[in-house]
Each structure stands twice: as structure tokens, then as C-alpha cells.
Write a protein that holds these residues in place. Structure first.
Motif, short mmCIF file in Angstrom:
data_model
loop_
_atom_site.label_atom_id
_atom_site.label_comp_id
_atom_site.label_asym_id
_atom_site.label_seq_id
_atom_site.Cartn_x
_atom_site.Cartn_y
_atom_site.Cartn_z
N ALA A 13 0.87 -1.22 -0.01
CA ALA A 13 -0.15 -0.16 0.00
C ALA A 13 0.93 1.36 -0.08
O ALA A 13 0.72 2.25 -0.83
CB ALA A 13 -0.93 0.20 1.27
N GLY A 14 1.79 1.40 0.92
CA GLY A 14 2.65 2.53 0.84
C GLY A 14 3.50 2.56 -0.44
O GLY A 14 3.76 3.57 -0.92
N GLU A 32 10.21 2.99 6.48
CA GLU A 32 10.09 1.47 6.69
C GLU A 32 10.83 1.13 7.98
O GLU A 32 12.03 1.19 8.07
CB GLU A 32 10.33 0.82 5.55
N ALA A 33 9.95 0.59 8.81
CA ALA A 33 10.34 0.56 10.10
C ALA A 33 11.34 -0.85 10.08
O ALA A 33 12.42 -1.12 10.77
CB ALA A 33 9.38 -0.08 11.30
N ALA A 41 4.20 -8.88 2.48
CA ALA A 41 4.53 -9.32 1.10
C ALA A 41 6.23 -9.00 0.59
O ALA A 41 6.31 -8.41 0.23
CB ALA A 41 3.79 -9.23 0.10
N HIS A 56 2.68 -16.13 -2.51
CA HIS A 56 1.59 -15.37 -2.82
C HIS A 56 1.17 -15.89 -4.47
O HIS A 56 2.07 -16.05 -5.19
CB HIS A 56 1.98 -13.82 -2.99
N ILE A 57 -0.04 -15.62 -4.54
CA ILE A 57 -0.69 -15.59 -6.01
C ILE A 57 -1.50 -14.15 -6.21
O ILE A 57 -1.99 -13.80 -5.34
CB ILE A 57 -1.77 -16.83 -5.90
N TYR A 62 -5.68 -8.27 -10.99
CA TYR A 62 -5.27 -7.07 -10.14
C TYR A 62 -4.58 -5.84 -11.14
O TYR A 62 -3.42 -5.54 -11.26
CB TYR A 62 -4.12 -7.89 -9.40
N GLY A 267 -0.10 -0.17 8.36
CA GLY A 267 -0.87 -1.21 8.73
C GLY A 267 -1.71 -0.90 9.88
O GLY A 267 -1.52 -0.14 10.34
N LEU A 274 -0.77 6.03 16.05
CA LEU A 274 -0.41 7.51 15.46
C LEU A 274 -1.85 8.28 14.99
O LEU A 274 -1.62 9.61 15.22
CB LEU A 274 0.26 7.17 14.12
N ILE A 295 -1.45 -17.21 8.50
CA ILE A 295 -1.18 -18.04 7.26
C ILE A 295 0.34 -18.47 7.59
O ILE A 295 1.28 -17.96 8.05
CB ILE A 295 -0.91 -17.12 6.05
N THR A 392 -3.89 -11.62 7.69
CA THR A 392 -4.88 -10.77 7.16
C THR A 392 -6.05 -10.63 8.31
O THR A 392 -6.13 -11.43 9.10
CB THR A 392 -5.47 -11.20 5.78
N ASP A 416 -4.61 -2.94 3.37
CA ASP A 416 -5.48 -3.69 2.75
C ASP A 416 -6.77 -3.60 3.46
O ASP A 416 -7.68 -4.53 3.10
CB ASP A 416 -4.77 -5.02 2.63
C1 LIG Z 1 1.65 -15.31 4.26
C2 LIG Z 1 0.67 -14.40 3.40
C3 LIG Z 1 0.30 -15.02 2.28
C4 LIG Z 1 -0.45 -14.19 1.37
N1 LIG Z 1 -1.12 -14.41 0.40
C5 LIG Z 1 -1.51 -13.55 -0.34
C6 LIG Z 1 -1.88 -13.87 -1.82
O1 LIG Z 1 -1.68 -14.83 -2.41
N2 LIG Z 1 -2.30 -12.87 -2.71
C7 LIG Z 1 -2.61 -11.80 -2.29
O2 LIG Z 1 -3.19 -10.89 -3.07
N3 LIG Z 1 -2.45 -11.30 -0.90
C8 LIG Z 1 -1.83 -12.10 -0.13
N4 LIG Z 1 -1.70 -11.86 1.28
C9 LIG Z 1 -2.18 -10.58 1.68
C10 LIG Z 1 -1.05 -9.44 1.44
O3 LIG Z 1 0.21 -9.88 1.60
C11 LIG Z 1 -1.33 -8.12 2.08
O4 LIG Z 1 -2.69 -7.81 1.91
C12 LIG Z 1 -0.65 -6.84 1.79
O5 LIG Z 1 1.06 -7.32 1.74
C13 LIG Z 1 -0.78 -5.80 2.93
O6 LIG Z 1 -0.15 -4.73 2.42
P1 LIG Z 1 -0.16 -3.47 3.27
O7 LIG Z 1 0.88 -2.28 2.75
O8 LIG Z 1 -1.72 -2.89 3.47
O9 LIG Z 1 0.21 -3.87 4.81
P2 LIG Z 1 1.58 -4.25 5.27
O10 LIG Z 1 2.26 -4.99 4.43
O11 LIG Z 1 1.47 -4.76 6.80
O12 LIG Z 1 2.49 -2.90 5.48
C14 LIG Z 1 2.78 -2.04 6.41
C15 LIG Z 1 4.05 -1.63 6.63
O13 LIG Z 1 4.34 -0.61 7.70
C16 LIG Z 1 5.45 -0.74 8.41
N5 LIG Z 1 5.40 -0.18 9.71
C17 LIG Z 1 4.68 -0.38 10.69
N6 LIG Z 1 4.67 0.70 11.57
C18 LIG Z 1 5.59 1.56 11.16
C19 LIG Z 1 6.09 2.83 11.65
N7 LIG Z 1 5.83 3.38 12.64
N8 LIG Z 1 7.08 3.31 10.69
C20 LIG Z 1 7.45 3.11 9.55
N9 LIG Z 1 7.10 1.72 9.01
C21 LIG Z 1 6.10 1.31 9.63
C22 LIG Z 1 5.58 -2.41 8.54
O14 LIG Z 1 7.08 -2.63 8.84
C23 LIG Z 1 5.11 -2.60 7.13
O15 LIG Z 1 6.34 -2.91 6.20
C24 LIG Z 1 -0.82 -12.69 2.03
C25 LIG Z 1 -0.32 -12.30 3.41
C26 LIG Z 1 0.36 -12.93 4.04
C27 LIG Z 1 1.17 -12.71 5.30
#
Ligand SMILES: Cc1cc2nc3c(=O)[nH]c(=O)nc-3n(C[C@H](O)[C@H](O)[C@H](O)COP(=O)(O)OP(=O)(O)OC[C@H]3O[C@@H](n4cnc5c(N)ncnc54)[C@H](O)[C@@H]3O)c2cc1C
Length: 444
Positions: A13-14, A32-33, A41, A56-57, A62, A267, A274, A295, A392, A416
Motif C-alpha cells: 500500500a505504501g 519503513e520500520a 509480502a 503469494h498468488i 489485479y 498497517g 499514531l 497464514i 490478514t 489492505d
Molecule cells: C503469508 C501471506 C500470504 C498471503 N498471500 C496472498 C496472496 O496469495 N495474494 C494476495 O493478493 N495477498 C496475499 N496476502 C495478503 C497481502 O500480503 C497483504 O494484503 C498486503 O501485503 C498488505 O499490504 P499493506 O501495505 O496493506 O500492509 P503491510 O504489508 O502490513 O505494510 C505495513 C508496513 O508498515 C511498516 N510499519 C509499521 N509501523 C511503522 C512505523 N511506525 N514506521 C514505519 N513503518 C512502519 C511495517 O513494517 C510494514 O512494512 C498474503 C499475506 C500473507 C502474510
């Protein structure tokens, strides 16, 4: 001077927000922490091998993820293996369903006719599901569980076991008894109900950090921005026409930096405090209210050259008999360097995740040896179990998800978990990042 933007969190997302803002001319600082980009991912280094935190798939549907990967310069053909929609079990252990490369909906009709391992009644039920869902325009008046929907559509036990349950677990990471039928229908509409290419299944050949987050970082740096890994944002403070970010860690240590606009993509659990600290307590409470599902991915390394007949198989899971695996991927067919490496995925994995790791890996090796009819798979060279406890949010019926607007000018949230037709997926994350980047530019 260019406008400045800060993006907190370099998950997908970021990274999407950062690329979108850099594309619009902002100088972006991406915080990024962790030391690696990608969040849930991302690549992880284990036993000298570069793995992912979880297999992941992606789907052909998408569209935003694929668009931003292209914008960031990722070569799709090199980074992704594109396969037609399929649900294929090892011979004798389920069904064999593959969509041919024909225009929709012919690809599904032919796949259904040719499918092996399904009786006439199962095929009729599947055709009925597809026709009824289209007739309802994939929309329910009132959300219910996937199990209720399947009962309403008279789906057969075999079809539920071999098709709907694994699809629901893979897409929503929630068991059908608790999963949202409406979100499930949305995923089916955009994949099964749309153009054939939307139903394609895309397997990453590159590791998950290289697949997009690293390219996103390079993209913003090439446009005057910077990436600060190992740097945690501790506080946001509203200023006249902008924001101050207090951060710690990384090469720069403690810093206080100003940005015109901020996208908070950390996340839900990390974003809530915050937001509470800048007075958005109701939003923070909403972010704290999600339940999560784990997962587990189990990697098993065999001798180089050990292969499956296909890049991946679905597996019938049967925890009562210690068969936990739901899908197995032959990583060697995606990347030569990973020859002999298999990844086994377990969604909604609470039961498996509670097991001792070696015992779980042992059970999975036994499952593979048995259903693939290859006794040698009982003895991997090494195994690695990775469980993401909060992989998730639990995608339950009627779940309320917040919009990207934070209620404060120049600050939006992305992740997400924000309002979307999609469950917690890469596409939901990327779409929210794009929406948040657009929202902050209006400073509404
Ligand atoms: C094992 C697994 C399998 C999956 N399989 C699939 C799949 O097959 N297909 C699919 O589409 N999706 C899949 N997903 C879901 C997908 O990975 C997530 O929906 C997506 O990665 C979420 O992204 P996000 O950016 O919303 O959140 P996040 O990835 O959680 O990003 C948040 C980021 O913020 C950082 N952060 C937190 N606090 C701070 C702070 N104070 N300062 C700086 N940084 C900070 C964290 O370290 C992290 O890197 C899967 C997830 C997992 C865990």
C-alpha cells in the motif's frame, strides 16, 4: 520547489502511494520500520536462500497492481509466470479443472465440460452457481457467510470441498463458515465473471520485494525522493499547511522532518496509535477492532532437480489426519536457483500454527509423499516454517472498513484493511495506496 510527501510504511500500500505521489511530481520520503521493503509480502533470507515470508498468488484481475508494477519498470514476463485459471489436484486425489485460453465465458464452460473428478451433479451445481451469481449481478441484499451462500445455491459436498472451500481460504483467508459471501462474490465477479485474462493466476518468479517494493523505492529515488529503511515513525504532528514526522532508527537516527502531505500505510495495528495521538480516536478504535487470521508457509528443500509435474497443485487438507497443506508450489519451476524447493501454504492456519514447527514440517512432508506418490518427499534436506500470525484481517460478513480519508487535511490512510470490494490482498493494498495518494493531493 517540489511539494513534499511522507509515506509511513513500505508494504505494498505504501509503495503504491509513494509511486503515485512521485509520479504526480512530489519528492517522497518512504519510511519503513523493517530493514526490508514489502511488509507482509516481502523477501526473507533463510539458510542462504532468498525466500518469501509467504507464497503469494496474484490474479489477472489485479489491474492496479499490474499497472503500478509497469510504471515502476517491472518486466512482467520476467517477474511473473502467468497460468490459466485452474484447480488441479494430484491424480487420484481430487479433481482436475483448467480453463483453456478461450474468450470468457467459453473458457469456463469448456473447463467445466472437460473437468475430471467431478460428477454430473457437481458440474450442474457449478454451472448453476455461475448463472445465478451473474443474474444477481454478484450482489447480495444482505451479506451472509460463504457456507450459507453455497447452501442457498445447492452446491454439492464434493464441489464445496474441492473448489469453493479452497478458493475461499486462498482469497479471504477465512473459513467459509465465517467468511463474507459478498466479498467472495466480488472476487469471483472480477476473476471468473470477467475477461478470461482476469481469471489468470500469476505466480511471482521474482522474490516479493523485487516484484514491486524495490522497484517502487528506485522509482521515487529517481524522482528526488528517498527511502529510509530501519526507520520507525514515532509520531505525527499537524503543522500549518503540513505535517512533522518524528522518526528514529536507520542511518539518520532521531529525526524531525516536515512534509506537505502524509500517507499512513503502517498497517492497522501500528497506524491506530499514531491516529489516536492526532485526535482521530474513533478511526483509531475502528482500526483496533479487526480480528486476524494466520497464514503458514512451509518450505521444504529437496535435492536439486526434484520436481512436481505442474508449477502448483491444490491439496485436500484434512487436519484430523495431519494433512494441513492446501496448496504446494514447485519453486524450481519459477526460478532455476530454487530447484527442488517446494512451498506449502496453509491459510486460516490457527490449528497448524499452534503445532511445534518440526512436527508440522514432518506432517507436511508425509502428506506430500503420500498424495504425490513419491516416498522420497518424506525426507527433505531442510525445512522452514514461516507463520504470519496477523497475515490478514478475518473477512467476515458485513465488516465495516474505513475509507482512506483520515478526517485531517493532507493525511490519508492506506492498507489492505481500508474499504474495498476486495479482501486483504495485494490488490486491495495497492488500490488503497493509489486512492490515499490522490486524496492527500486535494488536502481535503
Ligand atoms: C503469508 C501471506 C500470504 C498471503 N498471500 C496472498 C496472496 O496469495 N495474494 C494476495 O493478493 N495477498 C496475499 N496476502 C495478503 C497481502 O500480503 C497483504 O494484503 C498486503 O501485503 C498488505 O499490504 P499493506 O501495505 O496493506 O500492509 P503491510 O504489508 O502490513 O505494510 C505495513 C508496513 O508498515 C511498516 N510499519 C509499521 N509501523 C511503522 C512505523 N511506525 N514506521 C514505519 N513503518 C512502519 C511495517 O513494517 C510494514 O512494512 C498474503 C499475506 C500473507 C502474510
Amino acid at each position: 520547489m517540489a511539494n513534499t510527501a511522507a509515506v509511513v510504511g513500505a508494504g505494498w500500500a505504501g509503495c503504491a502511494a509513494a509511486v503515485e505521489l512521485a509520479h504526480a511530481g512530489y519528492h517522497v520520503t518512504l519510511y519503513e520500520a523493517a530493514r526490508t521493503l514489502g511488509g507482509r509480502a516481502r523477501a526473507v533470507d533463510v539458510n542462504g536462500a532468498r525466500l518469501d515470508n509467504g507464497q503469494h498468488i496474484l490474479l489477472g484481475a489485479y489491474a492496479e497492481t499490474l499497472r503500478l508494477m509497469r510504471l515502476a519498470g517491472v518486466d512482467r514476463a520476467q517477474a511473473i509466470l502467468t497460468l490459466p485459471l485452474q484447480m488441479r489436484y494430484p491424480p487420484g486425489h481430487g479433481m482436475d479443472f483448467v480453463a483453456p485460453r478461450l474468450p470468457a465465458p467459453l473458457h469456463l464452460a469448456i473447463a467445466l465440460l472437460r473437468a475430471r473428478g467431478l460428477a454430473g451433479a457437481d458440474k450442474m451445481a457449478l454451472a448453476r452457481f455461475s448463472t445465478t451469481a451473474r443474474w444477481m449481478d454478484w450482489t447480495l441484499h444482505k451479506d451472509c457467510s460463504v457456507s450459507e451462500l453455497l447452501a442457498r445455491f445447492d452446491q454439492t459436498p464434493r464441489l464445496i470441498q474441492l473448489m469453493w472451500r479452497p478458493l475461499c481460504l486462498a482469497a479471504l483467508n477465512t473459513v467459509p463458515e465465517r467468511a463474507s459471501a459478498q466479498v467472495f462474490l466480488h472476487v469471483l465477479r472480477d476473476s471468473l465473471g470477467a475477461r478470461r485474462s482476469s481469471s489468470d493466476m500469476l505466480l511471482p518468479k521474482a522474490d516479493l520485494t523485487a516484484l514491486f517494493p524495490a522497484a517502487a523505492g528506485a522509482y521515487i529515488e529517481a524522482r528526488g525522493g528517498s527511502v529510509r529503511t530501519g526507520t520507525k515513525v514515532q509520531a505525527l504532528r499537524a503543522q500549518q499547511d503540513g505535517w512533522q514526522l518524528d522518526a528514529s532508527g536507520g542511518a539518520d537516527g532521531q529525526t524531525q522532518t516536515r512534509a506537505d502531505v502524509v500517507v499512513l500505510a503502517a498497517g492497522a495495528p501500528a497506524s491506530a496509535p499514531l491516529l489516536a495521538a492526532v485526535g482521530q480516536t474513533a478511526l483509531a478504535a475502528q482500526l483496533d477492532a479487526f480480528d486476524y487470521e494466520p497464514i503458514t508457509t512451509c518450505y521444504l528443500q529437496y535435492a536439486a532437480g526434484t520436481r512436481l509435474d505442474l508449477p502448483f497443485y491444490a491439496l485436500v487438507d484434512d487436519p484430523a489426519n495431519l494433512h494441513f497443506g492446501q496448496f504446494v508450489f514447485d519453486r524450481g519451476q519459477l526460478d532455476e536457483v530454487q530447484s527442488g524447493l517446494f512451498a506449502v501454504v496453509i491459510s486460516a492456519a490457527a490449528e497448524a500454527a499452534a503445532m511445534e514447527r518440526d512436527a508440522l514440517a514432518d506432517a507436511i512432508a508425509a502428506q506430500l509423499a503420500s498424495v504425490l506418490g513419491q516416498p522420497a518427499l518424506r525426507q527433505p534436506l531442510w525445512t522452514q516454517v514461516i507463520t504470519e500470525k496477523r497475515a490478514t484481517f478475518a473477512c467476515t460478513p458485513g465488516l465495516l472498513r474505513p475509507q482512506v480519508a483520515s478526517g485531517l487535511p493532507g493525511l490519508a490512510i492506506a492498507g489492505d484493511y481500508t474499504a474495498s470490494n476486495y479482501p486483504a490482498t495485494l490488490e486491495a493494498a495497492v488500490r488503497s495506496g493509489v486512492a490515499a495518494a490522490r486524496a492527500v493531493q486535494t488536502r481535503a
